[in-house]
Design a protein around this motif. Sequence first.
Motif, PDB file in Angstrom:
ATOM      1  N   PHE A   1       1.719  77.563 -18.569  1.00  0.00           N
ATOM      2  CA  PHE A   1       1.710  77.921 -17.339  1.00  0.00           C
ATOM      3  C   PHE A   1       3.064  78.584 -17.129  1.00  0.00           C
ATOM      4  CE2 PHE A   1      -1.555  75.031 -14.599  1.00  0.00           C
ATOM      5  CZ  PHE A   1      -2.648  75.800 -15.054  1.00  0.00           C
ATOM      6  N   THR A   2       4.163  77.639 -17.370  1.00  0.00           N
ATOM      7  CA  THR A   2       5.545  78.325 -17.063  1.00  0.00           C
ATOM      8  C   THR A   2       5.648  79.399 -18.068  1.00  0.00           C
ATOM      9  OG1 THR A   2       6.330  75.971 -16.723  1.00  0.00           O
ATOM     10  CG2 THR A   2       7.947  77.550 -17.032  1.00  0.00           C
ATOM     11  N   LEU A   3       5.476  79.496 -19.351  1.00  0.00           N
ATOM     12  CA  LEU A   3       5.755  80.604 -20.091  1.00  0.00           C
ATOM     13  C   LEU A   3       5.028  81.765 -19.746  1.00  0.00           C
ATOM     14  CD1 LEU A   3       5.949  78.613 -23.672  1.00  0.00           C
ATOM     15  CD2 LEU A   3       7.679  79.603 -22.354  1.00  0.00           C
TER      16      LEU A   3
ATOM     17  N   GLY B   1       5.330  82.636 -27.577  1.00  0.00           N
ATOM     18  CA  GLY B   1       3.847  82.705 -27.732  1.00  0.00           C
ATOM     19  C   GLY B   1       3.444  81.681 -28.724  1.00  0.00           C
ATOM     20  N   LEU B   2       4.083  81.333 -29.656  1.00  0.00           N
ATOM     21  CA  LEU B   2       3.575  79.959 -30.365  1.00  0.00           C
ATOM     22  C   LEU B   2       3.732  78.813 -29.750  1.00  0.00           C
ATOM     23  CD1 LEU B   2       4.970  81.186 -34.185  1.00  0.00           C
ATOM     24  CD2 LEU B   2       2.313  81.666 -33.112  1.00  0.00           C
TER      25      LEU B   2
ATOM     26  N   GLY C   1      -6.398  85.957 -24.500  1.00  0.00           N
ATOM     27  CA  GLY C   1      -5.347  85.485 -25.282  1.00  0.00           C
ATOM     28  C   GLY C   1      -4.568  84.532 -24.352  1.00  0.00           C
ATOM     29  N   GLY C   2      -4.475  85.049 -22.969  1.00  0.00           N
ATOM     30  CA  GLY C   2      -3.892  84.647 -21.968  1.00  0.00           C
ATOM     31  C   GLY C   2      -2.484  84.188 -22.087  1.00  0.00           C
ATOM     32  N   ALA C   3      -2.110  82.975 -21.927  1.00  0.00           N
ATOM     33  CA  ALA C   3      -0.724  82.660 -22.011  1.00  0.00           C
ATOM     34  C   ALA C   3       0.039  82.969 -23.442  1.00  0.00           C
ATOM     35  CB  ALA C   3      -0.470  81.124 -21.749  1.00  0.00           C
ATOM     36  N   TYR C   4      -0.745  82.661 -24.436  1.00  0.00           N
ATOM     37  CA  TYR C   4      -0.147  83.047 -25.704  1.00  0.00           C
ATOM     38  C   TYR C   4       0.414  84.656 -26.048  1.00  0.00           C
ATOM     39  CZ  TYR C   4      -0.697  84.861 -30.610  1.00  0.00           C
ATOM     40  OH  TYR C   4      -0.569  85.467 -31.900  1.00  0.00           O
ATOM     41  N   LEU C   5      -0.723  85.524 -25.722  1.00  0.00           N
ATOM     42  CA  LEU C   5      -0.394  86.798 -25.568  1.00  0.00           C
ATOM     43  C   LEU C   5       0.576  87.389 -24.721  1.00  0.00           C
ATOM     44  CD1 LEU C   5      -1.424  89.439 -27.460  1.00  0.00           C
ATOM     45  CD2 LEU C   5      -3.065  89.934 -25.696  1.00  0.00           C
ATOM     46  N   VAL C   6       0.650  86.752 -23.490  1.00  0.00           N
ATOM     47  CA  VAL C   6       1.646  87.114 -22.554  1.00  0.00           C
ATOM     48  C   VAL C   6       3.128  86.776 -22.970  1.00  0.00           C
ATOM     49  CG1 VAL C   6       2.553  86.790 -19.991  1.00  0.00           C
ATOM     50  CG2 VAL C   6       0.134  87.098 -20.482  1.00  0.00           C
ATOM     51  N   SER C   7       3.351  85.588 -23.332  1.00  0.00           N
ATOM     52  CA  SER C   7       4.319  84.935 -24.022  1.00  0.00           C
ATOM     53  C   SER C   7       5.067  85.740 -25.307  1.00  0.00           C
ATOM     54  CB  SER C   7       4.310  83.514 -24.224  1.00  0.00           C
ATOM     55  OG  SER C   7       3.879  82.713 -23.101  1.00  0.00           O
ATOM     56  N   LYS C   8       3.892  85.652 -25.984  1.00  0.00           N
ATOM     57  CA  LYS C   8       4.296  86.551 -27.539  1.00  0.00           C
ATOM     58  C   LYS C   8       4.894  87.937 -27.327  1.00  0.00           C
ATOM     59  CE  LYS C   8       2.456  87.734 -32.012  1.00  0.00           C
ATOM     60  NZ  LYS C   8       2.058  88.924 -31.841  1.00  0.00           N
TER      61      LYS C   8
END
Length: 608
Positions: free
Chosen positions: A385-387, A107-108, A92-99
């Motif tokens: 990357f930033t998120l 995340g979205l 999930g990478g950045a999506y899961l980390v941000s969410k």
Amino acid sequence: MFSSFKRLLIGRPLKSAALGEQKLNIFKALAILSSDALSSVAYGTEQILLVLATISVIAYWYSVPIAVGVLFLLAALILSYRQIIYSYPQGGGAYLVSKENIGEKAGLIAGGSLLVDYILTVAVSVSAGTAAITSAIPSLHQHTVSIAVILVILITILNLRGLTESATILAYPVYLFVLALFVLIGVGIFKIVTGNVSAAVQHAPIGTPVQGITLFLLLRAFASGCSALTGVEAISNAIPNFKDPAPKNAARTLVLMGTLLALLFTGITFLAYYYGISPKHDETVVSQIARETFGRNYLYFFVQGTTALILVLAANTGYSAFPLLAFSLAKDKYMPRMFTIRGDRLGYSNGIVSLGIASIVLIIVSQGKTEHLIPLYAVGVFIPFTLSQTGMIIKWVREKPAGWIAKLSANLIGALITLTVLIIFFVTKFSQVWFVVIFLPILVIAFRRINAHYEAVGEQLRIHPDKPAIQIEGNVIIVPVAGITKVVENSINYAKSITDQIFAVYVSFDREDEKHFEEKWEKWQPDVRLVTLQSHYRSVLQPLSKFIDTIEHKASENNYKVTVLIPQFITKKSWHNILHNQSSILIRTYLLYKKKVIVATLPYHFKK
């Protein structure tokens, strides 16, 4: 016939139990998931030089310190994504980390950016690969778009055949490219050390004053060079594709990829500077370096051939990561459920096909020109990357695990640099990336609308023990009939086996026909009530619809269900359908979406 053709293209179906065999070892994963990052070496240096060329060729020496800055950011990203791999081993990478750490919207945004980025990965990689082919064979320039589209179709088919099979095939070109560039860099440096360099080669010494150079322009060149870092995040999205222990193997693959990327990018940038290479519209920087180092001999064509191959096959990173990210979003009810379904070869086929189609559209729109896509491509990856870096900062501050200060510092540095790069891209290339500002919010709104739909459907389908379902006391069956035939007889006999509450409905267009049909029916089925409806405008649906409304209203008062049983004959050959009036399909489609009745079709198969 279609089934046989499908088997020929993608192979026989695999059992679900064979899923474990589709996992990747480090050797194959490095090839299939690092091809995007490694291939960016072929155009990363060129993007730096394109910016510096706006000043003068003397400014090219700045490409060396800029490359050092890019490597510093690469190290920060590798450290960050290594931490993400161990913290979120489910992928999930950045999506899961941000969410999880910033919120749903973040995340979205990260997930949507990455989905678009993977589409751009395919389009940019294939377009760049096509450019390498046409640089070696200039006569093919006019067929750039056609070549790129054909290549996308071939890669899509290859990925539909399964992860392991595509990885096995693609590993060789990737490692041949790495070998070719190491040979190129090694021979080039050897020639420089031994003084065996053409007298025509000229470059400004590092530190030479350059009139007109500004900090803003250097930052712009740095941001352009950061396009070489696209694809670094793919491994963190595809952890489930690794063999156990998946997180450990993914982390090792990430470090190997970062090491190779650093060595190749440094070598190509140094040779481009030393040879005084200038960007050309009809020949890539790597092609010029290879020509200067080897001449146009077999080694030159080996470098160009492997470069073209990896640029095309770098698209495979998108094919590996896009379906898994789409699966994660679909599992969380932000994308259609079809993206959670595995195909015949155990891959997420709907994601693979959707990616291929979207990439082809993008290639056609951009006319296969990478310079039109790379700024959008880089922005698409620097947003997540930033998120993701910001999300990890929040995670360490909240959880404070052992050694969290060092982890926080790495993510903080990475977040500041990636945010700076992102801002530079928006400021300097807004005319090329404005689309992101409009498209991303639309994509997030679409995700939330899809999620709201699934939540609403789930609530309506959920069984509540405190609210018992309404009991069904009986059934009323309505059978639309168009004549007295075996098809109708089959339907009436079936209806009789269920209930004695049957209405045969005949829609007549004139009084004489109506009277004649009633007489025939009375002799044939006297125990089944026939209702004849007059249609003054030759419409079957309108009078039938009104009659169904009347019956449904009366039936609901007595807890009866209304079933419309539609007789339909099935022809032996599909082309025979065009010879018959398909009114049964029209009635069924209309009733399914317009009426609160049960719609059933009873097929009658012809033998000839």
